[in-house]
Design a protein around this motif. Structure first.
Motif, PDB file in Angstrom:
ATOM      1  N   GLY A 183      20.003  -5.318  10.112  1.00  0.00           N
ATOM      2  CA  GLY A 183      18.834  -4.595  10.590  1.00  0.00           C
ATOM      3  C   GLY A 183      17.585  -5.014   9.851  1.00  0.00           C
ATOM      4  N   LEU A 184      16.498  -5.189  10.591  1.00  0.00           N
ATOM      5  CA  LEU A 184      15.211  -5.570  10.008  1.00  0.00           C
ATOM      6  C   LEU A 184      14.116  -4.628  10.518  1.00  0.00           C
ATOM      7  CD1 LEU A 184      15.297  -9.437  10.650  1.00  0.00           C
ATOM      8  CD2 LEU A 184      15.666  -8.322   8.454  1.00  0.00           C
ATOM      9  N   VAL A 185      13.173  -4.336   9.640  1.00  0.00           N
ATOM     10  CA  VAL A 185      11.931  -3.680  10.056  1.00  0.00           C
ATOM     11  C   VAL A 185      10.816  -4.691   9.838  1.00  0.00           C
ATOM     12  CG1 VAL A 185      10.333  -1.774   9.713  1.00  0.00           C
ATOM     13  CG2 VAL A 185      12.788  -1.401   9.410  1.00  0.00           C
ATOM     14  N   LEU A 186      10.136  -5.062  10.917  1.00  0.00           N
ATOM     15  CA  LEU A 186       9.080  -6.066  10.875  1.00  0.00           C
ATOM     16  C   LEU A 186       7.747  -5.412  11.219  1.00  0.00           C
ATOM     17  CD1 LEU A 186      10.933  -8.755  13.034  1.00  0.00           C
ATOM     18  CD2 LEU A 186      10.845  -8.676  10.544  1.00  0.00           C
ATOM     19  N   MET A 187       6.679  -5.827  10.545  1.00  0.00           N
ATOM     20  CA  MET A 187       5.338  -5.349  10.863  1.00  0.00           C
ATOM     21  C   MET A 187       4.408  -6.537  11.023  1.00  0.00           C
ATOM     22  SD  MET A 187       5.724  -2.077  11.000  1.00  0.00           S
ATOM     23  CE  MET A 187       4.025  -1.518  11.116  1.00  0.00           C
ATOM     24  N   ILE A 188       3.384  -6.358  11.845  1.00  0.00           N
ATOM     25  CA  ILE A 188       2.395  -7.418  12.074  1.00  0.00           C
ATOM     26  C   ILE A 188       1.235  -7.212  11.111  1.00  0.00           C
ATOM     27  CG2 ILE A 188       0.811  -8.452  13.736  1.00  0.00           C
ATOM     28  CD1 ILE A 188       2.668  -7.462  15.961  1.00  0.00           C
ATOM     29  N   LYS A 189       0.922  -8.229  10.340  1.00  0.00           N
ATOM     30  CA  LYS A 189      -0.181  -8.186   9.378  1.00  0.00           C
ATOM     31  C   LYS A 189      -1.057  -9.400   9.607  1.00  0.00           C
ATOM     32  CE  LYS A 189      -1.789  -6.343   5.370  1.00  0.00           C
ATOM     33  NZ  LYS A 189      -2.049  -4.938   5.086  1.00  0.00           N
TER      34      LYS A 189
END
Length: 592
Positions: A183-189
Motif C-alpha cells: 500500500g502507498l499513499v502518494l501526494m502531488i507536490k
C-alpha cells in the motif's frame, strides 16, 4: 529526484535536487556539492550529506564532528557514520527539521499498454444516488469482515490529518484491511508525485507505482483497478504484471491532490486481481483521506482567521466572524468611532529613554485596548501614542454609541493606575484625550490583500479624529459629537460645550463633554449654568453670558474649568469689540 523541506524558526524552505550529493551546514559550499546554508546556531559548519541511491533510498552521512543527527525512522546517526534509509524520511539537525521526499517525473516509457488496457473503473456515486448494497458488487464478505473494514475507516478519519502516522495508517489499511500485498499513499507536490507513506516499509519493489495508471486516474478522476477476471482472460500476455489499484484523493475543490495506490502480486497473492468490492472500499478509504486533509486545511484556516480576528475584535465577535466571514465585506454602516491620544506625550517622553518610552506607550495601549474589548468594540489601529476603535461593525450593535461612551469613561478611569506604576520615572500626569462621533462610514478591509486591517473610512471618521484634538482646546478628557449625544440621550452626564468648525470640515458640529454615567447634584447644577451662558453667547448676549459664568469661575480656587474660562474670555472680547452681524456662536479651531 529529491525534494527537501527545511523548517527552522517557523520559516520553510523547499528545494528540489535532481541528482548527486547534497549538503547542509552553516559553512560555505565546497567541492562543487550543492548546499543549503543554515542560520541555526546548533548546526555545524558541515553537518550532513545526502545522496540518493537505488530503490527509493538515500545515503545520509553525518559530517559533524560534535553533533549526532536524529531521525524519525530509527536510531540517531552518530558522528562520522553513514546510514541508508527509505524515503520519505525526516532528519532533525539542531533546531532544524529536514524532510526528504522522492519525486517522480511524468515518464511513461517502458510501461505496458496491456497494463492500461486491463484497468476497470470502480463505481463512482454522486450525492443522492444509490448503488444498492455493497454486497451487490460480488464476493460478499462476512459481517465480521465488513465490521472490521468500517472500524478501520473510522479510525483513519479520526487520525491527525496530514501527519506521518495518518498516512502510514492508511498505507497499512490497504494491506491489513483489504489484503493487498503493498500500500502507498502518494501526494502531488509542485506537479510531481511524492510517496508520503508505504507499507510494508521495505525495498522489495524496484518500481513502486505506474505513472501511466496515475495519469489515467488523474485525467478521468476515477478509481481504476485490475480485476481477477480481466487478468485471467489475458492469459500469458500479462502474466508477469502485478494487479494494481489507484484511487484519487480530492481536495475541497474536487482537484486530484493524491492517490491511494495498492498492489497485489498476481503470482504469490492469495487472490488474483482486485475484486470490485475491494476497489470500492479502497475508494472509500481515499475519500476518508481527502476528508481528513480538507478538515486539516479548514482547521488551519480557522486558526489563522481566529488569530487574525482576535488582534482586532473581542473573542465573541471573532468567533462570530469565523462563522460568517461575509460580515467583513465592505459596506456602509452607521458606526460610532473613538480616537484617543496621550496628553503631553512629547514632554513626557523627554524624561524617558527610547525603551522606557515604548514601555509606557505599551502600558497605556494595553489599558485602552482592554477597555475597547470589554465593551465589545473593534480596535482598528494603533498610531503612535493613540488608538482608533469603532462599534456597530462588522456585527450590528443596537447600543453602539452607549458602548463607546462607557469604554471612554473606563479608559479615563484606568489612567491613575498607570500614573502610579510610572510615578518614579514620570513626573507629569499620564492622561488621555478622547473624541467620539457617530455617523455613516464605509466599513471593511482598509488595508490590502497582503495585510488585512478592518476599519472604516469617511467623514464620520475624520470628524471623530478632529473632535479628539478639540479636547486640548476645551480642557476636558472626553468629547462627543451632537450626533453621538442624540443616540445616548440622557444615559450619561453631559454638557454642551460649544459649536465648533474643525480644520478640513466645513460644517460646524456641536460638541459635548462626557462627564460620567451619573453625576453629582453640584456638577449638574454647574453644567446647567454653563449651558445657559452658552445660549446667551450664541445669541450675541455677551453681558448675560458673563453674568452666568462669573460664579462658576469665582467659586473655584484651583483647577479652573477651562471651558468656562474660554467662554468668558470670548464673551468679554466681543463686549469690547462686537462681532459681525452674521455671528452664530461657531468657533473655528485652528489646529487638529
Amino acid at each position: 529526484m529529491l525534494h527537501f523541506t527545511i523548517i527552522f524558526n517557523g520559516q520553510t524552505v523547499e528545494i528540489e535536487h535532481p541528482s548527486g550529493a547534497f549538503e547542509l551546514g552553516r559553512g560555505l559550499e565546497r567541492d562543487n556539492i550543492p548546499r543549503y546554508r543554515s542560520n541555526d546556531s546548533y548546526v555545524s559548519g558541515n553537518h550532513v550529506r545526502v545522496e540518493q541511491i537505488a530503490n527509493s533510498k538515500v545515503s545520509v552521512l553525518n559530517l559533524s564532528q560534535r553533533n549526532s543527527i536524529r531521525i524519525d525512522k530509527g536510531d540517531p546517526i552518530n558522528i562520522g557514520a553513514t546510514v541508508q534509509v527509505l524515503l520519505p524520511v525526516t532528519l532533525f539537525i539542531g533546531e532544524t527539521s529536514v524532510r526528504i521526499d522522492e519525486i517522480f517525473d511524468e515518464d511513461f516509457s517502458g510501461e505496458s499498454e496491456a497494463l492500461l488496457g486491463s484497468m476497470e473503473s470502480a463505481i463512482t456515486l454522486r450525492p443522492g444516488e444509490s448503488s444498492g448494497s455493497l454486497l451487490d458488487l460480488g464476493q460478499s464478505p462476512s459481517p465480521e469482515k465488513l465490521a472490521v473494514w468500517f472500524e478501520t475507516l473510522i479510525a483513519v478519519q479520526k487520525s491527525a490529518s496530514g501527519s506521518f502516522e495518518f498516512f502510514q495508517d492508511t498505507a497499512k489499511a490497504v494491506v491489513n484491511l483489504i489484503g493487498l500485498d503493498r500500500g502507498l499513499v502518494l501526494m502531488i507536490k509542485n506537479g510531481k508525485w511524492m510517496v508520503q507513506a508505504r507499507f510494508p516499509d521495505d525495498n522489495g519493489y524496484h518500481r513502486e507505482f505506474s505513472m501511466s495508471v496515475l495519469g489515467k486516474m488523474v485525467k478521468e478522476k476515477k478509481t481504476f483497478y485490475q480485476s481477477g477476471s480481466v487478468l485471467q482472460s489475458q492469459g500469458e500476455s500479462v502474466s508477469g504484471i502485478e494487479a494494481v489499484i489507484a484511487s484519487p484523493i480530492f481536495d475541497i475543490a474536487e482537484n486530484v491532490v493524491g492517490a491511494i495506490y495498492g498492489v497485489r502480486n498476481k503470482i504469490t497473492g492469495a487472490s488474483i486481481g482486485v475484486a470490485p468490492l475491494e476497489a470500492q472500499i479502497i475508494q472509500i478509504l481515499a475519500s476518508s483521506v481527502g476528508a481528513g486533509l480538507a478538515r486539516q486545511e479548514q482547521e488551519a484556516e480557522a486558526g489563522r482567521l481566529r488569530v487574525q480576528f482576535e488582534q482586532f475584535f473581542s473573542v465573541d465577535l471573532a468567533r462570530e466572524l469565523q462563522k460568517n466571514p461575509k460580515l467583513l465585506e465592505g459596506h456602509e454602516s452607521e458606526i460610532t468611532v473613538l480616537f484617543t491620544d496621550i496628553r503631553g506625550f512629547s514632554r513626557i517622553s523627554e524624561s524617558l529613554n527610547p525603551r522606557e518610552t515604548c514601555s509606557l506607550v505599551a502600558d497605556v495601549m494595553e489599558e485602552l485596548t482592554s477597555c475597547v474589548m470589554a465593551f465589545e468594540g473593534v480596535v482598528v489601529n494603533y498610531s503612535g501614542d493613540g488608538i482608533m476603535a469603532m462599534w456597530n461593525a462588522p456585527a450590528p450593535q443596537s447600543d453602539h454609541a452607549i458602548k463607546a461612551c462607557k469604554a471612554a469613561l473606563a479608559m479615563v478611569a484606568r489612567m491613575p493606575a498607570v500614573q502610579e506604576r510610572w510615578k518614579n520615572k514620570v513626573s507629569l500626569p499620564v492622561k488621555v484625550g478622547i473624541g467620539i462621533n457617530t455617523g455613516m462610514a464605509l466599513c471593511g478591509n482598509t488595508g490590502s490583500k497582503m495585510k488585512f486591517q478592518y476599519g472604516a473610512l469617511g467623514h464620520t471618521v475624520n470628524l471623530a479624529s478632529r473632535i479628539e484634538g478639540a479636547t486640548k482646546v476645551m480642557g476636558v478628557p472626553i468629547l462627543i459629537s451632537g450626533f453621538t449625544k442624540k443616540l445616548v440621550g440622557s444615559a450619561f452626564a453631559t454638557r454642551k460645550l460649544r459649536k465648533i468648525r474643525v480644520i478640513g470640515i466645513s460644517e460646524p458640529v456641536d460638541i459635548y463633554q462626557l462627564h460620567a454615567e451619573v453625576s453629582s447634584i453640584e456638577w449638574r447644577s454647574d453644567a446647567d449654568i454653563y449651558e445657559s451662558a452658552l445660549k446667551h453667547y450664541e445669541s450675541s448676549e455677551f453681558g448675560p453670558a458673563c453674568r452666568d459664568l462669573y460664579p462658576l469661575i469665582a467659586n473655584q480656587n484651583e483647577n479652573f474649568d477651562t471651558a468656562s474660562l474660554s467662554l468668558m474670555a470670548k464673551s468679554i472680547e466681543y463686549l469690547r469689540k462686537p462681532p459681525l452681524l452674521s455671528f452664530n456662536g461657531v468657533e473655528d479651531l485652528e489646529s487638529k
